[in-house]
Structures are given as C-alpha cells and as structure tokens.
Design a protein around this motif. Structure first.
Motif, short mmCIF file in Angstrom:
data_model
loop_
_atom_site.label_atom_id
_atom_site.label_comp_id
_atom_site.label_asym_id
_atom_site.label_seq_id
_atom_site.Cartn_x
_atom_site.Cartn_y
_atom_site.Cartn_z
N TYR A 24 0.84 -1.18 0.00
CA TYR A 24 0.00 0.00 0.00
C TYR A 24 0.89 1.24 0.00
O TYR A 24 1.99 1.23 0.55
N LEU A 25 0.40 2.29 -0.62
CA LEU A 25 1.17 3.52 -0.76
C LEU A 25 0.86 4.50 0.36
O LEU A 25 -0.26 4.53 0.87
N THR A 26 1.84 5.30 0.72
CA THR A 26 1.69 6.31 1.76
C THR A 26 1.36 7.66 1.10
O THR A 26 1.56 7.82 -0.11
N PRO A 27 0.90 8.64 1.88
CA PRO A 27 0.70 9.97 1.31
C PRO A 27 1.99 10.53 0.69
O PRO A 27 1.94 11.21 -0.34
N ASP A 28 3.14 10.23 1.29
CA ASP A 28 4.40 10.68 0.71
C ASP A 28 4.64 10.06 -0.66
O ASP A 28 5.14 10.73 -1.57
N ASP A 29 4.28 8.78 -0.83
CA ASP A 29 4.41 8.13 -2.13
C ASP A 29 3.53 8.84 -3.16
O ASP A 29 3.96 9.08 -4.30
N ILE A 30 2.29 9.17 -2.76
CA ILE A 30 1.36 9.83 -3.67
C ILE A 30 1.91 11.20 -4.07
O ILE A 30 1.91 11.57 -5.25
N ALA A 31 2.41 11.96 -3.10
CA ALA A 31 2.98 13.28 -3.38
C ALA A 31 4.15 13.16 -4.35
O ALA A 31 4.27 13.95 -5.30
N GLU A 32 4.99 12.16 -4.15
CA GLU A 32 6.15 11.97 -5.03
C GLU A 32 5.71 11.55 -6.43
O GLU A 32 6.22 12.06 -7.42
N MET A 33 4.75 10.65 -6.51
CA MET A 33 4.28 10.17 -7.82
C MET A 33 3.71 11.29 -8.67
O MET A 33 3.98 11.37 -9.86
N PHE A 34 2.89 12.15 -8.03
CA PHE A 34 2.21 13.21 -8.77
C PHE A 34 2.99 14.52 -8.74
O PHE A 34 2.54 15.52 -9.32
N GLU A 35 4.15 14.50 -8.08
CA GLU A 35 5.02 15.68 -8.00
C GLU A 35 4.26 16.89 -7.48
O GLU A 35 4.27 17.97 -8.08
N PRO A 37 3.09 18.91 -3.53
CA PRO A 37 3.42 18.96 -2.10
C PRO A 37 2.52 18.01 -1.30
O PRO A 37 1.37 17.75 -1.68
N ILE A 38 3.03 17.52 -0.19
CA ILE A 38 2.26 16.61 0.66
C ILE A 38 0.97 17.28 1.13
O ILE A 38 -0.06 16.61 1.28
N GLU A 39 1.00 18.59 1.33
CA GLU A 39 -0.20 19.31 1.75
C GLU A 39 -1.31 19.16 0.72
O GLU A 39 -2.49 19.09 1.07
N THR A 40 -0.95 19.11 -0.56
CA THR A 40 -1.93 18.93 -1.63
C THR A 40 -2.61 17.57 -1.50
O THR A 40 -3.83 17.46 -1.66
N VAL A 41 -1.86 16.55 -1.19
CA VAL A 41 -2.42 15.21 -1.02
C VAL A 41 -3.45 15.21 0.11
O VAL A 41 -4.54 14.66 -0.03
N TYR A 42 -3.11 15.88 1.22
CA TYR A 42 -4.05 15.94 2.34
C TYR A 42 -5.29 16.75 1.99
O TYR A 42 -6.39 16.42 2.41
#
Length: 82
Positions: A24-35, A37-42
């Motif tokens: 399973y992917l973490t929010p950090d993984d998602i932020a990195e994949m879509f380039e 910021p982590i705040e955007t993922v949240y």
C-alpha cells in the motif's frame, strides 16, 4: 564470498508505470508520484478529489489499484472534454 548490496528503493512513479507495487502507498508516495506537495495530497483527501485512501489506525494508505483507476478516470475525463 562477496556480499551484494541490496537494490536501492524503487521510484514509486516507475513502479506504478511498470506494474502495481506489492504494498500500500503512503501519502508521501502519492505526493512523489504526482510531484505535488504533501499538503496537496491531504487537501485532496479532505475535499475527496484525489485518489481514494483509507485509514489503518492513524495512518492513511492508498491501494495501488485505486490510484491506477483514479489516474485512468482522470485521463478519460480529460480526453472526453477535448
């Protein structure tokens, strides 16, 4: 006998392109994949506009199959609007 070094951690973007990762992917993984910021993922999660995630205790995780479906849906929506 020489020991070989373990392979470096794979880039989540390359894994997703080449096939689904086996975790399973973490929010950090998602932020990195879509380039983004982590705040955007949240914010995506709060507004329910990004890939669907789920909680495991206090941690948020993303199923790679759901992320792939999200991307496919976004691509289809973009092509339909053109």
């Amino acid at each position: 006998m020489s020991a070989t070094a373990p392979p470096p951690p794979a880039d989540p973007r390359a894994i997703l392109r080449g096939g689904l990762p086996d975790r399973y992917l973490t929010p950090d993984d998602i932020a990195e994949m879509f380039e983004v910021p982590i705040e955007t993922v949240y914010q995506w999660r709060k507004k329910r506009t990004g890939p669907p995630g789920f909680r495991i205790g206090k941690h948020i995780r993303y199923d790679p199959a759901d992320v792939r479906a999200y991307v496919t849906g976004r691509k289809s929506a973009e092509q339909g609007a053109a």
